[in-house]
Design a protein around this motif. Structure first.
Motif, mmCIF file in Angstrom:
data_model
loop_
_atom_site.group_PDB
_atom_site.id
_atom_site.type_symbol
_atom_site.label_atom_id
_atom_site.label_comp_id
_atom_site.label_asym_id
_atom_site.label_seq_id
_atom_site.Cartn_x
_atom_site.Cartn_y
_atom_site.Cartn_z
ATOM 1 N N HIS A 1 0.791 -1.117 0.083
ATOM 2 C CA HIS A 1 0.155 -0.023 -0.063
ATOM 3 C C HIS A 1 1.022 1.226 0.024
ATOM 4 N N VAL A 2 0.479 2.249 -0.907
ATOM 5 C CA VAL A 2 1.443 3.450 -0.976
ATOM 6 C C VAL A 2 0.527 4.681 -0.835
ATOM 7 N N GLY A 3 0.821 5.379 0.062
ATOM 8 C CA GLY A 3 -0.088 6.344 0.349
ATOM 9 C C GLY A 3 -0.093 7.807 -0.704
ATOM 10 N N ASP A 4 -0.991 8.737 -0.368
ATOM 11 C CA ASP A 4 -0.950 9.880 -1.338
ATOM 12 C C ASP A 4 0.192 10.433 -1.432
ATOM 13 N N TRP A 5 0.653 11.180 -2.431
ATOM 14 C CA TRP A 5 1.925 12.024 -2.345
ATOM 15 C C TRP A 5 3.247 11.333 -2.092
ATOM 16 N N VAL A 6 3.442 10.049 -2.171
ATOM 17 C CA VAL A 6 4.505 9.356 -1.886
ATOM 18 C C VAL A 6 5.457 9.501 -3.178
ATOM 19 N N ILE A 7 6.824 9.500 -2.848
ATOM 20 C CA ILE A 7 7.760 9.519 -4.085
ATOM 21 C C ILE A 7 8.644 8.392 -3.808
ATOM 22 N N PRO B 1 6.245 5.342 8.259
ATOM 23 C CA PRO B 1 5.379 6.171 8.395
ATOM 24 C C PRO B 1 5.307 7.507 7.662
ATOM 25 N N PRO B 2 4.068 8.037 7.648
ATOM 26 C CA PRO B 2 3.907 9.206 6.929
ATOM 27 C C PRO B 2 4.750 10.172 7.072
ATOM 28 N N PHE B 3 5.285 11.052 6.106
ATOM 29 C CA PHE B 3 6.075 12.288 6.147
ATOM 30 C C PHE B 3 7.456 11.853 6.096
ATOM 31 N N MET B 4 7.976 10.639 6.280
ATOM 32 C CA MET B 4 9.365 10.115 6.556
ATOM 33 C C MET B 4 10.213 10.142 5.152
ATOM 34 N N LEU B 5 11.381 10.555 5.397
ATOM 35 C CA LEU B 5 12.395 10.548 4.427
ATOM 36 C C LEU B 5 13.556 9.492 4.577
ATOM 37 N N ILE B 6 13.360 8.416 3.774
ATOM 38 C CA ILE B 6 14.157 7.342 3.940
ATOM 39 C C ILE B 6 15.273 6.924 2.894
ATOM 40 N N GLU B 7 16.015 6.023 3.068
ATOM 41 C CA GLU B 7 16.958 5.696 2.006
ATOM 42 C C GLU B 7 18.006 4.799 2.565
ATOM 43 N N GLY B 8 18.520 3.769 1.570
ATOM 44 C CA GLY B 8 19.557 3.050 1.506
ATOM 45 C C GLY B 8 19.041 1.652 1.886
ATOM 46 N N ASN B 9 20.162 0.868 1.865
ATOM 47 C CA ASN B 9 20.080 -0.811 2.126
ATOM 48 C C ASN B 9 21.272 -1.268 2.953
ATOM 49 N N PRO B 10 20.872 -1.436 4.381
ATOM 50 C CA PRO B 10 19.575 -1.477 4.807
ATOM 51 C C PRO B 10 19.113 -0.047 5.028
ATOM 52 N N LEU B 11 17.750 -0.026 5.231
ATOM 53 C CA LEU B 11 17.182 1.124 5.186
ATOM 54 C C LEU B 11 17.072 1.920 6.529
ATOM 55 N N MET C 1 8.982 9.830 1.465
ATOM 56 C CA MET C 1 9.790 9.782 0.151
ATOM 57 C C MET C 1 11.128 8.871 0.335
ATOM 58 N N ALA C 2 11.379 8.104 -0.660
ATOM 59 C CA ALA C 2 12.281 7.097 -0.645
ATOM 60 C C ALA C 2 13.494 7.571 -1.654
ATOM 61 N N GLY C 3 14.729 7.517 -1.270
ATOM 62 C CA GLY C 3 15.798 7.843 -2.074
ATOM 63 C C GLY C 3 16.126 6.699 -2.793
ATOM 64 N N PHE C 4 17.157 6.987 -3.841
ATOM 65 C CA PHE C 4 17.341 5.932 -4.971
ATOM 66 C C PHE C 4 17.805 4.689 -4.418
ATOM 67 N N ALA C 5 17.291 3.746 -4.930
ATOM 68 C CA ALA C 5 17.883 2.204 -4.617
ATOM 69 C C ALA C 5 17.730 2.128 -3.447
ATOM 70 N N SER C 6 16.472 2.279 -2.654
ATOM 71 C CA SER C 6 16.348 1.918 -1.154
ATOM 72 C C SER C 6 15.578 0.562 -1.274
ATOM 73 N N ARG C 7 15.836 -0.152 -0.280
ATOM 74 C CA ARG C 7 15.339 -1.515 0.226
ATOM 75 C C ARG C 7 14.479 -1.297 1.085
ATOM 76 N N VAL C 8 12.962 -1.399 0.933
ATOM 77 C CA VAL C 8 12.087 -1.137 1.908
ATOM 78 C C VAL C 8 11.303 -2.264 2.355
ATOM 79 N N SER C 9 11.694 -2.716 3.557
ATOM 80 C CA SER C 9 11.113 -4.173 4.085
ATOM 81 C C SER C 9 10.279 -3.885 5.156
ATOM 82 N N GLN C 10 9.949 -2.759 5.720
ATOM 83 C CA GLN C 10 9.330 -2.459 6.970
ATOM 84 C C GLN C 10 8.302 -1.374 6.612
ATOM 85 N N ASP C 11 7.354 -1.101 7.364
ATOM 86 C CA ASP C 11 6.274 0.007 6.869
ATOM 87 C C ASP C 11 6.871 1.479 7.233
#
Length: 263
Positions: free
Chosen positions: A143-149, A179-189, A167-177
Motif C-alpha cells: 500500500h502506497v499513500g498519497d503524495w509518496v515519492i 510512517p507518513p512524512f518520513m524521508l528514507i534511504e538505503g540498504n539497509p533502510l 519519500m524514498a531515495g534512490f535504490a532503497s530496500r523497503v522491508s518495513q512500514d
C-alpha cells in the motif's frame, strides 16, 4: 473504424472503449477492458484481464496492464486491475490484477506520475499524486499513500505500507512500514529525516511542519519505545490544533502497522 484507433490495433469485441480514446498501432485491448474518455494508449501496449481505466490517462508504448498475477496460488479467479484518472504510465510498466487471497483488486488512484519499468504487483494499492521513478518495484499487497515519492530502483517488500507524503531515495530496500512524512534511504533502510521540502511545496503551514518535525523527533531522536512515542504523539493534539489531521494520520498509520515500522 474509429479514427482514433490505428488500423493495426486489435480491440476485442466486448471491450468498452470511449470514442475519444486513442490507441496506437499493434496495441491489443482485451474483451474485458473498459477505458474512459480522453485516455491515450501508445503503440505495442497490451491491456488485458478485467481492467478498468479512467479518463485522461496517458499510457506509453510497451506497457502491460492487467496480466494475471505472478502468484503460484492464482488459479484463474475473476480478479481486477482498476486505474483512476489523469495518470501518466511510461514505457514497459507492468501492472497485474489482484488475487483471491486479498481484495482481488490491484488499484492505482489519480494523478500519478509512473516512470518506465515500474512494476505494480497483485493486490497493491497506490494512492493519488504519487511519483514512482524508473524501475521502482512493488511486491504483492503493498500500500502506497498519497503524495509518496519512490526513487529509482527502489524495491518494496510484500505487505509493506508506505504512509502519505513519505519519500524514498534512490535504490532503497523497503522491508518495513514507512510512517507518513518520513524521508528514507538505503540498504539497509534508514530514516534520514522528514520530507520537509515536499511538505512545503504542498502548502503545509509552519505549525503543521512543526508538528511533523516533533513527531519525527519522538519516533527517531529521543530513544523512546514505539509505545511511548505513540503516547507522546497523541499528546501533541491540544498543543498543535492546526495539525490535528496530520497527527491523526500518523496515529492511524502506527496503529495499523503489521510489519513494524522502519526505525
Amino acid at each position: 473504424m474509429n479514427a482514433n484507433i490505428h488500423p493495426m490495433a486489435i480491440i476485442h469485441e466486448g471491450a468498452q472503449v470511449h470514442p475519444s480514446v486513442t490507441v496506437g498501432p499493434y496495441s491489443i485491448i482485451g474483451p474485458n477492458v473498459s477505458i474512459g474518455a480522453g485516455t491515450r494508449i501508445g503503440p505495442h501496449c497490451v491491456i488485458e484481464g478485467y481492467t478498468t481505466i479512467g479518463v485522461d490517462n496517458h499510457i506509453f508504448q510497451f506497457a502491460s496492464l492487467g496480466a494475471q498475477p505472478q502468484d503460484k496460488k492464482y488459479a484463474g479467479e475473476h480478479t481486477q486491475l482498476v486505474i483512476g484518472d489523469r495518470n501518466t504510465i511510461r514505457e514497459f510498466c507492468t501492472f497485474n490484477t489482484g488475487t483471491s487471497q486479498d481484495s482481488g483488486v490491484t488499484r492505482v488512484g489519480n494523478d500519478n506520475w509512473i516512470m518506465a519499468y515500474v512494476h505494480v504487483a497483485h493486490d497493491c494499492v497506490v494512492g493519488d499524486q504519487t511519483i514512482l521513478a524508473n524501475n521502482a518495484t512493488l511486491a504483492g499487497h503493498v500500500h502506497v499513500g498519497d503524495w509518496v515519492i519512490l526513487g529509482g530502483l527502489t524495491g518494496v517488500h510484500q505487505f509493506v505500507k508506505i504512509g502519505a507524503h513519505a519519500m524514498a531515495g534512490f535504490a532503497s530496500r523497503v522491508s518495513q512500514d514507512v510512517p507518513p512524512f518520513m524521508l528514507i534511504e538505503g540498504n539497509p533502510l534508514a530514516v534520514r529525516g522528514f520530507n520537509i521540502e515536499g511538505l512545503r511545496r504542498r502548502g503545509f503551514t509552519p505549525e503543521r511542519l512543526k508538528a511533523v518535525k516533533q513527531m519525527h523527533r519522538l519516533l527517531y531522536r529521543q530513544g523512546l519505545s514505539l509505545e511511548a512515542a505513540q503516547q507522546a504523539i497523541a499528546a501533541l493534539v491540544p498543543e498543535m490544533p492546526e495539525a490535528r489531521q496530520d497527527i491523526a494520520l500518523m496515529q492511524s498509520f502506527l496503529d495499523s502497522s503489521t510489519r513494524g515500522i522502519a526505525r
